[in-house]
Design a protein around this motif. Sequence first.
Motif, PDB file in Angstrom:
ATOM      1  N   ASN A 285       2.580  -5.515   6.752  1.00  9.79           N
ATOM      2  CA  ASN A 285       3.236  -6.027   7.953  1.00  9.79           C
ATOM      3  C   ASN A 285       3.513  -4.882   8.908  1.00  9.79           C
ATOM      4  OD1 ASN A 285       5.448  -4.684   6.921  1.00  9.79           O
ATOM      5  ND2 ASN A 285       6.371  -6.551   6.041  1.00  9.79           N
ATOM      6  N   ALA A 286       4.262  -5.177   9.965  1.00  7.19           N
ATOM      7  CA  ALA A 286       4.509  -4.168  10.998  1.00  7.19           C
ATOM      8  C   ALA A 286       5.297  -2.980  10.470  1.00  7.19           C
ATOM      9  CB  ALA A 286       5.248  -4.813  12.177  1.00  7.19           C
ATOM     10  N   SER A 287       6.023  -3.182   9.361  1.00  5.63           N
ATOM     11  CA  SER A 287       6.791  -2.082   8.769  1.00  5.63           C
ATOM     12  C   SER A 287       5.995  -1.354   7.687  1.00  5.63           C
ATOM     13  CB  SER A 287       8.093  -2.629   8.158  1.00  5.63           C
ATOM     14  OG  SER A 287       8.885  -3.256   9.139  1.00  5.63           O
ATOM     15  N   ASN A 288       4.739  -1.651   7.620  1.00 11.26           N
ATOM     16  CA  ASN A 288       3.830  -1.041   6.657  1.00 11.26           C
ATOM     17  C   ASN A 288       4.158  -1.446   5.222  1.00 11.26           C
ATOM     18  OD1 ASN A 288       1.474   0.462   6.434  1.00 11.26           O
ATOM     19  ND2 ASN A 288       2.575   2.286   5.745  1.00 11.26           N
ATOM     20  N   GLU A 289       4.782  -2.596   5.073  1.00 12.90           N
ATOM     21  CA  GLU A 289       5.075  -3.114   3.758  1.00 12.90           C
ATOM     22  C   GLU A 289       3.938  -4.010   3.297  1.00 12.90           C
ATOM     23  OE1 GLU A 289       9.932  -3.437   4.262  1.00 12.90           O
ATOM     24  OE2 GLU A 289       8.637  -5.177   4.627  1.00 12.90           O
ATOM     25  N   THR A 290       3.553  -3.854   2.062  1.00 16.71           N
ATOM     26  CA  THR A 290       2.455  -4.649   1.522  1.00 16.71           C
ATOM     27  C   THR A 290       2.836  -6.117   1.472  1.00 16.71           C
ATOM     28  OG1 THR A 290       1.698  -2.796   0.191  1.00 16.71           O
ATOM     29  CG2 THR A 290       0.931  -5.002  -0.448  1.00 16.71           C
TER      30      THR A 290
ATOM     31  N   ALA B  49      -5.159 -14.863  12.776  1.00 15.15           N
ATOM     32  CA  ALA B  49      -4.647 -14.858  14.150  1.00 15.15           C
ATOM     33  C   ALA B  49      -3.330 -14.094  14.270  1.00 15.15           C
ATOM     34  CB  ALA B  49      -4.460 -16.293  14.638  1.00 15.15           C
ATOM     35  N   ASP B  50      -2.797 -13.624  13.141  1.00 12.36           N
ATOM     36  CA  ASP B  50      -1.493 -12.972  13.131  1.00 12.36           C
ATOM     37  C   ASP B  50      -1.621 -11.555  13.685  1.00 12.36           C
ATOM     38  OD1 ASP B  50       1.226 -13.147  10.793  1.00 12.36           O
ATOM     39  OD2 ASP B  50       1.008 -11.809  12.521  1.00 12.36           O
ATOM     40  N   THR B  51      -0.836 -11.258  14.727  1.00  9.40           N
ATOM     41  CA  THR B  51      -0.879  -9.910  15.312  1.00  9.40           C
ATOM     42  C   THR B  51       0.062  -8.950  14.613  1.00  9.40           C
ATOM     43  OG1 THR B  51       0.798 -10.560  16.928  1.00  9.40           O
ATOM     44  CG2 THR B  51      -1.517 -10.810  17.577  1.00  9.40           C
ATOM     45  N   GLY B  52       0.902  -9.473  13.674  1.00  6.45           N
ATOM     46  CA  GLY B  52       1.818  -8.602  12.953  1.00  6.45           C
ATOM     47  C   GLY B  52       1.250  -8.087  11.650  1.00  6.45           C
ATOM     48  N   LEU B  53       0.227  -8.724  11.123  1.00  7.41           N
ATOM     49  CA  LEU B  53      -0.404  -8.287   9.883  1.00  7.41           C
ATOM     50  C   LEU B  53      -1.521  -7.309  10.187  1.00  7.41           C
ATOM     51  CD1 LEU B  53      -0.602 -11.666   7.923  1.00  7.41           C
ATOM     52  CD2 LEU B  53       1.145  -9.871   7.763  1.00  7.41           C
ATOM     53  N   ARG B  54      -1.661  -6.309   9.295  1.00  2.48           N
ATOM     54  CA  ARG B  54      -2.674  -5.283   9.506  1.00  2.48           C
ATOM     55  C   ARG B  54      -3.364  -4.972   8.190  1.00  2.48           C
ATOM     56  NH1 ARG B  54       1.234  -4.638  13.216  1.00  2.48           N
ATOM     57  NH2 ARG B  54       0.718  -3.693  15.233  1.00  2.48           N
TER      58      ARG B  54
END
Length: 962
Positions: free
Chosen positions: A809-814, A826-831
């Motif tokens: 997620n945006a906090s770099n949490e798995t 489509a999620d812009t918060g997931l990476r």
Amino acid sequence: MDDVQMSLYRAVHGKGDARPLYAEPMYFGDITHPTHVLTTLLASIAVRLGGGDDYVKAGRALWRPDQGMGGGKSHALIGAWHLGTHAEQFATTDIGKAVHAQARQILGRDLPRHLNQPKVVVLPCDSMTPGAPVKDEDGPAKTLWERFLWRLVGPDYTVYERYAPHFNNKAQIEAAIRSLGRPVLILIDEVMNYLGNASDSDTTLAGQDMEFLRALTDVINDVPHCAALIVMISTEADPMAASDTARARRGDLNTLLERNGSRAPVTENTDFAAILRRRLFETPAAAEVTSATAADWVSVLSDTAWSKSVWSTIGGSWQQNFASQVGRCYPFHPHLIHHAEEEWASVAGFQRVRSTIKIFAATVHALQKRGQAGDWVPSLIGPGDLPLSDTAVREALLDSGLIADERTVSNYRSLAENEIVTLDEQRGSARLLDLGRKVVFWQGSNPRTAERAATFLFLTSIVGVRPGGRRGASVPEIKAATAVPDLNYTNAEADGVVAVVTDDTAGGLSALEYIPGQGNNKPARYYLSTRLTYRMLVNSLRKTITDHERDQCIAESAKELISSGPFKKKIYVDADLSRTATQVLATAGIDDARTTRLVVCDAAQFHLRNGAEAETLSALSVALGLTDDPSVPKQSWASSAVFVLANTQRRALARGAATQYLARARASDAPEVKGNAELKTTATRETAEAREELRKTIKRAFCHLVYLAQPDVSREMQQHTFDGDLSTGLDGGNVWKTLASREKTFDQGDFDATALLHNLRDGDYGRPLADIRDAYWNAPRLSLLYRGEDDLRDAIYAAVMSDSLRIVNASNETVTVTDRSTINLADTGLRLARPLPSQSTSAIGDADKGSGSNGNAGGQLGTGEQPSTAQTGGGTGGGGTPDTHLKPKDKLVKAAVSVALTDDIKIDAAASLFRLLYEAADANNLTYVAGSFNIIVKSGTEQAIVEALTTLGANPTVTDQG
């Protein structure tokens, strides 16, 4: 009129009684109406010849009038001959003044009247025999090149002998033309008449003649102050039989003229009235005469009964502004001119200008004699007033090309005599109806009513099928042809006349065929039948198929044949010839987010190869986003569109097949066929065969694929052509599989976790999933996915499950992934993130080393700038704190270089350095730039470099180098 069929040979070489009047420039000017297209053509030639250093503003030097016979080509040639040979006299004529005025618009200044004394070289090929020169005209020449050269430099034998051996040497041909030191105008008339007659036994002579023409058409545009006009009747408009060899020569020459020249129409349909007025009458009609005549017709044109039953039904633009139309057409009725311009001119075999002049001249002459004898004549010559009792009128109609073959001509000649009126005006079914009519109120103003109705039926019958697939004439149309400016002849009276004319039991026309009506929109129709055979009917109908109908048939068939296959959407871009190809594509609504599209472009406007593809390629560049023009809508998803286009030559075959099919389909609906069981069976079989052949030729025609690719650092348009007859761009499955072999698409099952990891680059870790997803539709370096988002979701899921990839997620949490459905692309918060250190990194290592599925090794996912703070390493599993000790440190590269780029090794090294810097910046791997530039570049290159340095905050200076 003896000079309707003009001859360039007689104008140039005629002497004494054989020299025609139009060989004199002033007479030619008197009989020539300065139509827009003719004026434009001659003005372009004049600028090429006398425009000085601005001669290039005229465009190409080679023009090709390619109308059918009788279309005004010879008239244009003789006009060009006068323009060059009698330049100063020609400039004083109306057409000459118009030409110089048009040239002034092109140049922005006046041309010299003498056009710098051009040399005019005339090859009247319809009066030349291959291998048999005429000494007075050809001197020592034998081949076509030698005859050209003798006319160019003769009687200078020295110069002639210097160039004579070089029949196919472009440089020597150019040198020969330049040797005169003055403008040169080349006029070649009916070239296929010469090439078609070229002896097949003398292959050397025939070969040399073709080699010369090939070289001449290639070189003509390179010679300053030189222009050429080459006449060759277009293939579809030439009725003359030709051998296989002649057809091959025509094909070669046609390709050369298409590649190097410009088509040059010399008349338009709307020119007919003006041309007729100019050719037939010494002075224009007085305004008071035309105004008074138009005023006489107001009562019948505005009459309620006539308007409701006739004028509103038949339509026609000639009814608007009737007074001005009469002024344009007088003494002809605008209704008659409408038929000539809109209907006769569309018949393939009709000799448009020549035949129209002959028919109308003979009509005026016959009616003038009738009027001088005290007989009735109309106030305006309408579509029922062509006197078929006059031999000249009747034969001018029958020989005009409106009728397809000689047998039918003979049949219609008999019909005119038996059904309408004899030459002595005492017999004929329609004439007898008029002679036997009891006295009525309108007898004096309309004594030939039945003859006029029958004459109109004759005119509409001889053309076969009229525009829109109509046969013959409807009752309202027939009534319109009988109208006169006398309200005693009412609409009801006209009904009675038509009823008698169409009733053979009451003495009417016995050869009349009846087509039942279908409601108000399709009234019953009548036509005179000559009992054509099925083949004759098809041939007749084939000549009536318009270009629009033919191309529309191809478009509709192509739409039926398109299958999308793996593409999510199929799009057909219809032609709109009123706009440019670029405008059509730019506004076709092709750009569609996250959708693979198979875009088929209408062959009527978009096609490739055969030297006629420049406009199409320009339009495709816009559609693929390869333009910096701010006025063009941005194409954000061009990478996921594949364009299918027709081949120019194969399109010609498809057009021929479409014409054949339409002719057979119309023949199947003809009453003669429907009422005959044998003909109906034949028609059904041949129509089905023609349709199948049409479908095959259309499939073969759409053989070009165009798509956006990025094989290197820059985007580019790439093409693929299907060579075999079994492959077509209309089959989406075939297209997808073909592009998979060219690394534009992933075939079914090819995209998996391994392929995904191969495609990921450092900059992609830490980017939103939405960006990663979009990249597979808008980044041309990435191959298109067979199942779209499903393929991408499955690949990510497999990579996560194999511990080769994480989603954070945006906090770099798995983020825990339980199944495929939890991966929201489509999620812009997931990476995406690399696996944690405790997880297996072998897959990542392999991915970094590999070359990537479908050649996309290291391909950057997505477009646009990357976040400067994106984490490229993993994090601690529980707390989400970044493992900063895993993050590689940036590297500082320092160097001083000062070297002259004097050899290939140093030049290549410099190019490689700047390419590597570009790639690093493009991948967000270049984070800081400092230093000074001392770059010496060639003039014209410095501005772009200065702009780039200024954007970076530098203050560059530019100085000249000694």
